[in-house]
Design an enzyme around this catalytic site. Structure first.
Site, PDB file in Angstrom:
ATOM      1  N   LYS A 238      -0.953  13.019   6.104  1.00  0.00           N
ATOM      2  CA  LYS A 238      -1.015  12.042   7.202  1.00  0.00           C
ATOM      3  C   LYS A 238      -1.550  12.599   8.517  1.00  0.00           C
ATOM      4  O   LYS A 238      -2.076  11.854   9.335  1.00  0.00           O
ATOM      5  CB  LYS A 238       0.378  11.456   7.468  1.00  0.00           C
ATOM      6  CG  LYS A 238       0.873  10.452   6.435  1.00  0.00           C
ATOM      7  CD  LYS A 238       2.173   9.866   6.959  1.00  0.00           C
ATOM      8  CE  LYS A 238       2.813   8.911   5.990  1.00  0.00           C
ATOM      9  NZ  LYS A 238       3.920   8.179   6.627  1.00  0.00           N
TER      10      LYS A 238
ATOM     11  N   ASP B 135       2.934   2.020   9.897  1.00  0.00           N
ATOM     12  CA  ASP B 135       4.394   2.160   9.855  1.00  0.00           C
ATOM     13  C   ASP B 135       5.062   1.391  10.993  1.00  0.00           C
ATOM     14  O   ASP B 135       6.136   0.833  10.819  1.00  0.00           O
ATOM     15  CB  ASP B 135       4.807   3.639   9.923  1.00  0.00           C
ATOM     16  CG  ASP B 135       4.571   4.350   8.600  1.00  0.00           C
ATOM     17  OD1 ASP B 135       4.616   3.683   7.547  1.00  0.00           O
ATOM     18  OD2 ASP B 135       4.344   5.576   8.622  1.00  0.00           O
TER      19      ASP B 135
END
Ligand code: ATR
Length: 277
Positions: free
Chosen positions: A68, A105
């Protein structure tokens, strides 16, 4: 020539990912001629994989642990909020081959609360966030973007909370878990972003009885679905939202970007994923 739109989730390891189940269900539901597959990509193979995306083999995909942060350097453009969060979890290949990275997210966190506790942000004066690790970052950005006036960030290691608050920047107050009692009374929202709750772990000294009766308690841990924190909150009659919805809702913007349809998080989809936990 057949143009199947292909998407992926890459990680290392990746075999336990629920994302193929989620996206596969939406592809079937909408009758889209597409695919979504989990691909194990080791860190040293990441640049070559991103090149395959750039060349047009895929329309985009999700990126998970441990890629990520590393993926930033390989994107052609990155959403400013993803940069603030410090992680990109979704990539979209643009028609000219450029790769755009963003982070869903924080949208997942907000979408989950919006669906399961509508109106949760109205009149919210203070939120208390437990934890200052990677998972806290998207939630802090989400609460800040939502305009929550006071966000208290409490962590076992208070120095990490202070550093994160400074780095992200917002209406943050940083402290230790022991400071919880000073902030609980005015907290309309309590969020656990730590791994506590997994493997029968629990917060020992967190008196949920100090929260206002109207408070909402939410957890990012979803195995088990009802963490000790959520069970205690329910026993006190507080509103709760579990963490599975965040996983489902964070998948929505990626699917919409790749396949052109904004999918729904339905009780049927939730039940399907819950059955695999
Ligand atoms: P991730 O990046 O996956 O969120 P992390 O960076 O290790 O993982 O962060 C985990 C979070 O859970 C941290 O806030 C950590 O607190 P510390 O910063 O003090 O390490 C918190 N955490 C993990 N185990 C904990 C425990 N037993 N008690 C209290 N906090 C804990």
């Amino acid at each position: 020539m057949i143009h199947v739109k292909k998407a992926f989730v890459i990680g290392h390891p990746i075999k336990h990912s629920r994302s193929p189940l989620i996206h596969g269900s939406w592809l079937a539901e909408h009758g889209i001629d597409g695919s979504y597959e989990a691909i194990d990509v080791a860190p040293d193979a990441l640049p070559a994989f991103i090149e395959r995306l750039r060349q047009g083999e895929f329309v985009g995909g999700n990126v998970t642990i441990p890629h990520k942060e590393a993926v930033f350097a390989l994107c052609d453009s990155v959403d400013p909020l993803a940069r603030t969060i410090g992680a990109a979890n979704t990539l979209v290949r643009q028609p000219d081959g450029r790769i755009h990275g963003f982070n869903t997210d924080y949208m997942g966190f907000l979408g989950n609360l919006d669906q399961n506790a509508p109106g949760w942000a109205a009149g919210l004066g203070r939120a208390v966030v437990l934890g200052a690790g990677g998972a806290a970052r998207a939630i802090l950005v989400a609460l800040r973007e939502q305009g929550v006036p006071e966000i208290v960030l409490l962590n076992r290691t208070p120095e990490k909370a202070a550093a994160l608050a400074r780095e992200i920047g917002g209406p943050f107050i940083a402290g230790s878990l022991a400071d919880y009692a000073s902030y609980a009374a005015g907290a309309g929202l309590l969020v656990n972003t730590t791994s506590i709750g997994m493997h029968d772990t629990r917060f020992e000294a967190l008196d949920l009885g100090l929260l206002p009766g109207t408070a909402l308690v939410t957890d990012i841990v979803y195995v088990p679905l009802t963490t000790p924190l959520l069970a205690d909150a329910r026993a006190l009659g507080l509103r709760t939202v579990d963490g599975l919805g965040m996983l489902l809702h964070q998948a929505v913007p990626g699917f919409a970007a790749w396949f052109g349809v904004r999918p729904e998080v339905t009780p049927a989809l939730r039940a399907k994923v819950e059955a695999t936990l």
